[in-house]
Design a protein around this motif. Structure first.
Motif, short mmCIF file in Angstrom:
data_model
loop_
_atom_site.label_atom_id
_atom_site.label_comp_id
_atom_site.label_asym_id
_atom_site.label_seq_id
_atom_site.Cartn_x
_atom_site.Cartn_y
_atom_site.Cartn_z
N ALA A 143 0.84 -1.20 0.00
CA ALA A 143 0.00 0.00 0.00
C ALA A 143 0.87 1.25 0.00
CB ALA A 143 -0.92 -0.01 1.21
N LEU A 144 1.99 1.20 0.74
CA LEU A 144 2.89 2.35 0.76
C LEU A 144 3.50 2.58 -0.62
CD1 LEU A 144 4.76 1.88 4.14
CD2 LEU A 144 3.13 3.66 3.53
N ARG A 145 3.95 1.50 -1.27
CA ARG A 145 4.52 1.65 -2.60
C ARG A 145 3.48 2.13 -3.60
NH1 ARG A 145 9.61 -0.71 -3.29
NH2 ARG A 145 9.46 0.23 -5.35
N TRP A 146 2.23 1.65 -3.40
CA TRP A 146 1.14 2.05 -4.29
C TRP A 146 0.88 3.55 -4.17
CZ3 TRP A 146 -4.63 0.75 -3.09
CH2 TRP A 146 -5.44 1.18 -4.14
N MET A 147 0.87 4.03 -2.92
CA MET A 147 0.57 5.45 -2.72
C MET A 147 1.70 6.34 -3.22
SD MET A 147 -1.55 6.03 0.76
CE MET A 147 -0.96 4.71 1.76
N SER A 148 2.91 5.79 -3.27
CA SER A 148 4.00 6.60 -3.80
C SER A 148 4.08 6.47 -5.32
CB SER A 148 5.32 6.22 -3.15
OG SER A 148 5.61 4.87 -3.40
N GLY A 149 3.03 5.90 -5.95
CA GLY A 149 2.91 6.02 -7.40
C GLY A 149 3.16 4.78 -8.21
N ASP A 150 3.42 3.64 -7.58
CA ASP A 150 3.68 2.42 -8.35
C ASP A 150 2.40 1.57 -8.41
OD1 ASP A 150 4.78 0.35 -9.67
OD2 ASP A 150 6.55 0.18 -8.40
N ALA A 151 1.65 1.67 -9.52
CA ALA A 151 0.31 1.07 -9.58
C ALA A 151 0.35 -0.45 -9.55
CB ALA A 151 -0.41 1.55 -10.84
N ALA A 152 1.48 -1.07 -9.90
CA ALA A 152 1.55 -2.53 -9.93
C ALA A 152 1.35 -3.11 -8.53
CB ALA A 152 2.89 -2.98 -10.49
N TYR A 153 1.65 -2.31 -7.49
CA TYR A 153 1.52 -2.83 -6.13
C TYR A 153 0.08 -2.92 -5.66
CZ TYR A 153 6.46 -3.08 -5.25
OH TYR A 153 7.76 -3.45 -5.29
N MET A 154 -0.84 -2.28 -6.40
CA MET A 154 -2.24 -2.40 -6.01
C MET A 154 -2.71 -3.84 -6.08
SD MET A 154 -5.66 -0.87 -7.75
CE MET A 154 -5.86 -2.25 -8.84
N SER A 155 -2.35 -4.53 -7.19
CA SER A 155 -2.81 -5.91 -7.32
C SER A 155 -2.13 -6.79 -6.28
CB SER A 155 -2.55 -6.43 -8.73
OG SER A 155 -1.19 -6.39 -9.01
N MET A 156 -0.91 -6.44 -5.89
CA MET A 156 -0.23 -7.23 -4.86
C MET A 156 -0.97 -7.12 -3.53
SD MET A 156 3.73 -7.51 -4.14
CE MET A 156 4.43 -7.70 -2.53
N ALA A 157 -1.38 -5.90 -3.16
CA ALA A 157 -2.13 -5.71 -1.91
C ALA A 157 -3.46 -6.47 -1.97
CB ALA A 157 -2.36 -4.23 -1.67
N LEU A 158 -4.15 -6.37 -3.12
CA LEU A 158 -5.44 -7.05 -3.27
C LEU A 158 -5.28 -8.57 -3.16
CD1 LEU A 158 -7.51 -5.34 -6.08
CD2 LEU A 158 -8.25 -5.92 -3.79
N HIS A 159 -4.27 -9.09 -3.87
CA HIS A 159 -4.05 -10.54 -3.85
C HIS A 159 -3.75 -11.02 -2.44
CE1 HIS A 159 -2.93 -11.00 -8.37
NE2 HIS A 159 -4.03 -10.32 -8.18
N THR A 160 -2.91 -10.26 -1.74
CA THR A 160 -2.55 -10.69 -0.39
C THR A 160 -3.74 -10.66 0.53
OG1 THR A 160 -0.49 -9.58 -0.86
CG2 THR A 160 -0.78 -10.39 1.35
N PHE A 161 -4.61 -9.66 0.36
CA PHE A 161 -5.81 -9.60 1.19
C PHE A 161 -6.70 -10.81 0.92
CE2 PHE A 161 -10.19 -8.31 2.00
CZ PHE A 161 -10.07 -8.00 3.34
N LEU A 162 -6.80 -11.18 -0.37
CA LEU A 162 -7.61 -12.34 -0.75
C LEU A 162 -7.03 -13.61 -0.10
CD1 LEU A 162 -10.06 -12.40 -2.59
CD2 LEU A 162 -8.60 -13.30 -4.38
#
Lengths: 115, 170
Positions: free
Chosen positions: A56-75
Motif C-alpha cells: 500500500a505504501l509503494r502504491w501510494m507513492s505512485g507504483d500502480a503494480a503494487y495495487m494488485s499485490m495488496a489485493l491478492h494478499t488480502f484475498l
C-alpha cells in the motif's frame, strides 16, 4: 513507516515459531493441531498484513503494480482464515476415525457414543 | 440453472479481483474480461452439480446486506479478540506444558449447515478448543485443551459464538 512493516513481520514470525514449538511440546495429534492451526493462522495474518502495508505504501507513492499485490494478499488472508480451520477439522476427524486416542484425556464423549 | 448462476458469479468476482488493475475498462482490460467470462462459465459448468446439491432457498438469504454488516462486525470484533487470546493461550501452554485435554459434545441448536460451518471454524480458531466431528442434530464434538469440568455448558466452550452464528445465518 518501514518500521511498521518490520514489527508486523516480527510478530508474525513469533507466532509461527510458537506453532512450531507446539508441534514438539504437545503429546498427541489433537493438542498439536491446536498449535498448528491457531498459531499458523494468526502468524500468517500478521505477515500478510506486513505485505499489505508495504505494498500500500509503494502504491501510494505512485507504483500502480503494487495495487494488485495488496489485493491478492488480502484475498489470500481471507482464504487462509477459511481453509486453515477446515483442514484442521478434517485432520482431527480423520485421526479420531482411524482410532487415535487423545493422550491423558479426562473425557472422550465421541468415543463413548460411537462405540 | 440457479446453481450455475451462483457458481458463475462467484468465479467471475474472484477472477475480477485477481486481475484488477490490468487495463482501462474501469480497472480491467478487454482480454481479461473475456477470459474471465469464458473461464467462469467453464468452471461453473463443471461444478454446478456440486453447488446444486447444497443450494436451497435459504442459501440466498446471504445476499441480505445486513448479514454482511453483522459478519464484518463479528470478524473484526469478538472473533479477532478471541483469536488474539487463543494465540497467547497456546503460547502460554507451549511454554508451561499445563494441559488437561478432553473431547466434549455440545448442542448448538443451529438451523442450517452454513451456521454450523461458521461456528466450527470459529471454535477451531479460539482459545483452547478444536472442533473434531459433527454429530446428529448439528451437535459438535469439541476437543478442549484445558477442560474445567466433565459436562460443560455450550457457553463455557464457545462463549457467545452460537449467538453470533445464529444472528449471521438465520
Amino acid at each position: 513507516m518501514s518500521g511498521v512493516v518490520y514489527a508486523l513481520l516480527g510478530i508474525g514470525l513469533f507466532f509461527q515459531f510458537m506453532g512450531a514449538i507446539a508441534l514438539h511440546r504437545f503429546p498427541d495429534v489433537y493438542t498439536r493441531m491446536h498449535g498448528a492451526t491457531k498459531c499458523t493462522t494468526f502468524g500468517s495474518m500478521f505477515i500478510y498484513a506486513g505485505v499489505i502495508v508495504y505494498s500500500a505504501l509503494r502504491w501510494m507513492s505512485g507504483d500502480a503494480a503494487y495495487m494488485s499485490m495488496a489485493l491478492h494478499t488480502f484475498l489470500v488472508m481471507v482464504m487462509i482464515m477459511v481453509t486453515n480451520p477446515t483442514g484442521a477439522h478434517a485432520i482431527a476427524r480423520a485421526a479420531h476415525r482411524s482410532g487415535v486416542k487423545p493422550v491423558n484425556a479426562v473425557v472422550d464423549m465421541l468415543k463413548e457414543e460411537s462405540s | 440453472m440457479a446453481a450455475f448462476t451462483v457458481a458463475f458469479v462467484f468465479s467471475l468476482v474472484l477472477y475480477l479481483i485477481l486481475t484488477a488493475g490490468s487495463g482501462s475498462i474501469f480497472l480491467w482490460s478487454s482480454s481479461e474480461l473475456a477470459a474471465g467470462i469464458v473461464l467462469s462459465a467453464l468452471s461453473a459448468a463443471l461444478t454446478s452439480r456440486l453447488t446444486g446439491r447444497h443450494l436451497s432457498f435459504h442459501s440466498f438469504t446471504f445476499l441480505n446486506p445486513m448479514r454482511w454488516i453483522i459478519f464484518a462486525a463479528y470478524a473484526f470484533g469478538p472473533f479477532l479478540w478471541n483469536l488474539t487470546k487463543a494465540n497467547l493461550d497456546v503460547a502460554y501452554r507451549v511454554i508451561t506444558g499445563r494441559i488437561n485435554p478432553g473431547i466434549v459434545k455440545i448442542e448448538t441448536g443451529l438451523k442450517n449447515d452454513g451456521g454450523l460451518a461458521l461456528l466450527a471454524n470459529s471454535i477451531t480458531l479460539t482459545p483452547g478448543t478444536l472442533s473434531v466431528d459433527t454429530g446428529p442434530g448439528r451437535s459438535l464434538y469439541v476437543h478442549c485443551i484445558n477442560l474445567k469440568n466433565r459436562k460443560p455448558e455450550p457457553e463455557e466452550v464457545c462463549g457467545s459464538f452460537i449467538k453470533w452464528a445464529r444472528r449471521i445465518t438465520e
